[in-house]
Scaffold this motif. Structure first.
Motif, PDB file in Angstrom:
ATOM      1  N   VAL A  75      -9.367  11.038 -68.637  1.00 37.10           N
ATOM      2  CA  VAL A  75      -9.429  10.495 -67.572  1.00 37.10           C
ATOM      3  C   VAL A  75      -9.139   9.684 -66.555  1.00 37.10           C
ATOM      4  CG1 VAL A  75      -9.471  13.371 -66.873  1.00 37.10           C
ATOM      5  CG2 VAL A  75     -11.139  11.544 -66.737  1.00 37.10           C
ATOM      6  N   GLU A  76      -8.765   8.897 -66.080  1.00 34.11           N
ATOM      7  CA  GLU A  76      -8.605   7.954 -65.479  1.00 34.11           C
ATOM      8  C   GLU A  76      -9.467   8.121 -63.800  1.00 34.11           C
ATOM      9  OE1 GLU A  76      -7.574   3.596 -65.169  1.00 34.11           O
ATOM     10  OE2 GLU A  76      -6.629   4.849 -66.170  1.00 34.11           O
ATOM     11  N   VAL A  77     -10.516   7.537 -63.565  1.00 32.63           N
ATOM     12  CA  VAL A  77     -10.889   7.264 -62.693  1.00 32.63           C
ATOM     13  C   VAL A  77     -10.287   6.428 -61.984  1.00 32.63           C
ATOM     14  CG1 VAL A  77     -13.023   6.754 -61.529  1.00 32.63           C
ATOM     15  CG2 VAL A  77     -13.511   7.666 -63.649  1.00 32.63           C
ATOM     16  N   LYS A  78      -9.946   6.838 -60.756  1.00 35.89           N
ATOM     17  CA  LYS A  78      -9.992   6.031 -59.925  1.00 35.89           C
ATOM     18  C   LYS A  78     -10.583   4.366 -58.702  1.00 35.89           C
ATOM     19  CE  LYS A  78      -5.787   7.093 -57.048  1.00 35.89           C
ATOM     20  NZ  LYS A  78      -5.218   8.222 -55.616  1.00 35.89           N
ATOM     21  N   ALA A 105     -17.980   9.126 -59.110  1.00 36.35           N
ATOM     22  CA  ALA A 105     -16.279   8.737 -59.434  1.00 36.35           C
ATOM     23  C   ALA A 105     -14.817   9.841 -59.047  1.00 36.35           C
ATOM     24  CB  ALA A 105     -16.359   8.462 -60.993  1.00 36.35           C
ATOM     25  N   GLN A 106     -14.168   9.012 -58.165  1.00 39.70           N
ATOM     26  CA  GLN A 106     -13.149   9.663 -57.513  1.00 39.70           C
ATOM     27  C   GLN A 106     -12.007   9.920 -59.129  1.00 39.70           C
ATOM     28  OE1 GLN A 106      -9.499   8.587 -55.001  1.00 39.70           O
ATOM     29  NE2 GLN A 106     -11.316   9.210 -54.045  1.00 39.70           N
ATOM     30  N   VAL A 107     -11.878  11.265 -59.668  1.00 39.46           N
ATOM     31  CA  VAL A 107     -10.601  11.855 -60.730  1.00 39.46           C
ATOM     32  C   VAL A 107      -9.216  11.404 -59.147  1.00 39.46           C
ATOM     33  CG1 VAL A 107      -9.798  12.708 -62.602  1.00 39.46           C
ATOM     34  CG2 VAL A 107     -11.520  12.198 -62.438  1.00 39.46           C
ATOM     35  N   GLY A 108      -8.106  10.837 -60.096  1.00 40.37           N
ATOM     36  CA  GLY A 108      -7.469  11.232 -59.300  1.00 40.37           C
ATOM     37  C   GLY A 108      -6.005  12.577 -59.643  1.00 40.37           C
ATOM     38  N   PRO A 119       5.396  18.397 -68.273  1.00 36.11           N
ATOM     39  CA  PRO A 119       6.450  17.953 -67.335  1.00 36.11           C
ATOM     40  C   PRO A 119       6.276  18.878 -65.696  1.00 36.11           C
ATOM     41  CG  PRO A 119       7.995  18.693 -69.178  1.00 36.11           C
ATOM     42  CD  PRO A 119       6.807  19.162 -69.201  1.00 36.11           C
ATOM     43  N   GLY A 120       6.616  18.112 -64.939  1.00 34.36           N
ATOM     44  CA  GLY A 120       7.195  18.956 -63.517  1.00 34.36           C
ATOM     45  C   GLY A 120       5.290  19.580 -63.181  1.00 34.36           C
ATOM     46  N   LEU A 121       4.456  19.025 -63.129  1.00 35.60           N
ATOM     47  CA  LEU A 121       3.389  19.493 -62.665  1.00 35.60           C
ATOM     48  C   LEU A 121       3.002  18.360 -61.469  1.00 35.60           C
ATOM     49  CD1 LEU A 121       1.210  21.851 -65.467  1.00 35.60           C
ATOM     50  CD2 LEU A 121       3.005  22.498 -64.072  1.00 35.60           C
ATOM     51  N   THR A 122       2.521  19.653 -60.597  1.00 31.65           N
ATOM     52  CA  THR A 122       1.687  18.391 -60.087  1.00 31.65           C
ATOM     53  C   THR A 122       0.683  19.129 -59.149  1.00 31.65           C
ATOM     54  OG1 THR A 122       2.618  19.568 -57.835  1.00 31.65           O
ATOM     55  CG2 THR A 122       3.399  17.855 -58.958  1.00 31.65           C
ATOM     56  N   VAL A 123      -0.575  17.941 -58.619  1.00 33.55           N
ATOM     57  CA  VAL A 123      -1.776  18.724 -58.063  1.00 33.55           C
ATOM     58  C   VAL A 123      -2.336  18.096 -56.701  1.00 33.55           C
ATOM     59  CG1 VAL A 123      -4.326  19.685 -59.467  1.00 33.55           C
ATOM     60  CG2 VAL A 123      -2.995  19.032 -60.816  1.00 33.55           C
ATOM     61  N   SER A 124      -2.892  19.379 -55.901  1.00 32.00           N
ATOM     62  CA  SER A 124      -3.512  19.091 -55.059  1.00 32.00           C
ATOM     63  C   SER A 124      -4.590  19.429 -54.313  1.00 32.00           C
ATOM     64  CB  SER A 124      -2.086  19.146 -53.543  1.00 32.00           C
ATOM     65  OG  SER A 124      -1.920  20.739 -53.966  1.00 32.00           O
ATOM     66  N   SER A 194     -16.521  18.036 -56.389  1.00 32.34           N
ATOM     67  CA  SER A 194     -16.249  18.275 -55.103  1.00 32.34           C
ATOM     68  C   SER A 194     -14.530  18.324 -55.015  1.00 32.34           C
ATOM     69  CB  SER A 194     -16.758  18.230 -53.629  1.00 32.34           C
ATOM     70  OG  SER A 194     -16.943  16.334 -53.991  1.00 32.34           O
ATOM     71  N   VAL A 195     -13.425  18.811 -54.549  1.00 33.25           N
ATOM     72  CA  VAL A 195     -12.105  18.264 -54.450  1.00 33.25           C
ATOM     73  C   VAL A 195     -12.460  17.957 -52.992  1.00 33.25           C
ATOM     74  CG1 VAL A 195     -10.202  19.498 -53.997  1.00 33.25           C
ATOM     75  CG2 VAL A 195     -11.219  20.292 -56.032  1.00 33.25           C
ATOM     76  N   THR A 196     -11.624  16.942 -52.712  1.00 36.51           N
ATOM     77  CA  THR A 196     -10.987  15.606 -51.709  1.00 36.51           C
ATOM     78  C   THR A 196      -9.866  15.594 -51.266  1.00 36.51           C
ATOM     79  OG1 THR A 196     -11.048  13.581 -52.497  1.00 36.51           O
ATOM     80  CG2 THR A 196     -13.110  14.646 -52.149  1.00 36.51           C
ATOM     81  N   GLY A 197      -9.517  15.456 -50.094  1.00 35.65           N
ATOM     82  CA  GLY A 197      -7.219  14.971 -50.202  1.00 35.65           C
ATOM     83  C   GLY A 197      -7.045  13.960 -50.870  1.00 35.65           C
ATOM     84  N   GLN A 198      -8.033  13.431 -51.984  1.00 39.04           N
ATOM     85  CA  GLN A 198      -7.663  12.308 -52.422  1.00 39.04           C
ATOM     86  C   GLN A 198      -7.565  12.704 -54.168  1.00 39.04           C
ATOM     87  OE1 GLN A 198      -9.530  11.264 -50.003  1.00 39.04           O
ATOM     88  NE2 GLN A 198      -7.307  11.110 -48.713  1.00 39.04           N
ATOM     89  N   GLY A 199      -8.879  13.842 -54.319  1.00 44.97           N
ATOM     90  CA  GLY A 199      -8.863  14.137 -56.157  1.00 44.97           C
ATOM     91  C   GLY A 199     -10.270  14.556 -55.930  1.00 44.97           C
TER      92      GLY A 199
END
Length: 213
Positions: A75-78, A105-108, A119-124, A194-199
């Motif tokens: 994973v890429e840490v933002k 560490a925030q993971v986007g 392909p075609g997947l988004t996460v929120s 924990s899940v936030t609005g940014q990741g």
């Protein structure tokens, strides 16, 4: 009056020297951290005054580090925000050990979607410990719900709890995947997520965390 003026002048010189030294140390530490694979030079703040007495004792009270663009395993840490306490520096200055560490560490979401390999997947975000996985490619549409949890001391887990009508195969590895963070320094562990609005925010802690060679 002359003695007081001289004393004030000496203190001013010492203060300037101390601030110059701490600025140099912060810049050098930031450069060394950047060399370990960060996309940009991090922001480093060394707390405590005076700094030069900490250098003489080879023990720094507190260091705050904020950095971005770091790869931790798959994973890429933002953004990475870490505070180190009670740092002991080796005689040669090549290694240091923090008696205690805390940070995040925030993971986007885009990085998590990329882990799926589909392909075609988004996460929120979908709550404090859940994410929505939305599929929108051709005939496969819909939204699944997954829970995000700590996976032992060195990783996070994403597991679908409701497919929302999406074929499970269309979710790729996100249907149930454990993401290890193998590049965490020895002594640093994942304490929770924990899940936030940014990741997804990975909460980190550690004792006797060693950095350097």
């Amino acid at each position: 009056m002359i003695v007081v003026a001289v004393l004030v002048a000496v203190l001013a010189v010492l203060l300037i020297a101390d601030r110059v030294a701490v600025g140099y140390a912060e810049d050098r530490l930031a450069a060394r951290i950047e060399d370990r694979g960060f996309a940009a030079k991090p922001q480093v703040t060394i707390a405590g005054f005076p700094f030069l007495t900490q250098v003489a004792a080879r023990r720094v009270n507190k260091v705050v580090i904020s950095a971005a663009g770091k790869k931790l395993g798959p994973v890429e840490v933002k953004r990475l925000d870490v505070t180190l306490y009670g740092i002991r520096v080796s005689a040669g200055g090549n290694t240091s050990t923090a008696s205690r560490l805390s940070g995040t560490a925030q993971v986007g979401f885009a990085g998590l979607a990329g882990v799926a390999g589909m392909p075609g997947l988004t996460v929120s975000a979908d709550g404090p410990d859940r994410v929505k996985i939305t599929a929108g490619l051709g005939p496969v549409t819909g939204t699944a719900t997954a829970r995000v949890t700590r996976a032992g001391p060195g990783g996070i887990r994403i597991a679908v709890i409701s497919a929302g009508g999406i074929p499970v195969a269309a979710l790729g590895s996100l249907r149930d995947v454990t993401l290890p963070l193998p590049d965490l320094p020895l002594g640093m562990t994942v304490e929770g997520v924990s899940v936030t609005g940014q990741g997804v925010l990975v909460h980190l802690a550690g004792q006797n965390v060693r950095f350097g060679g």
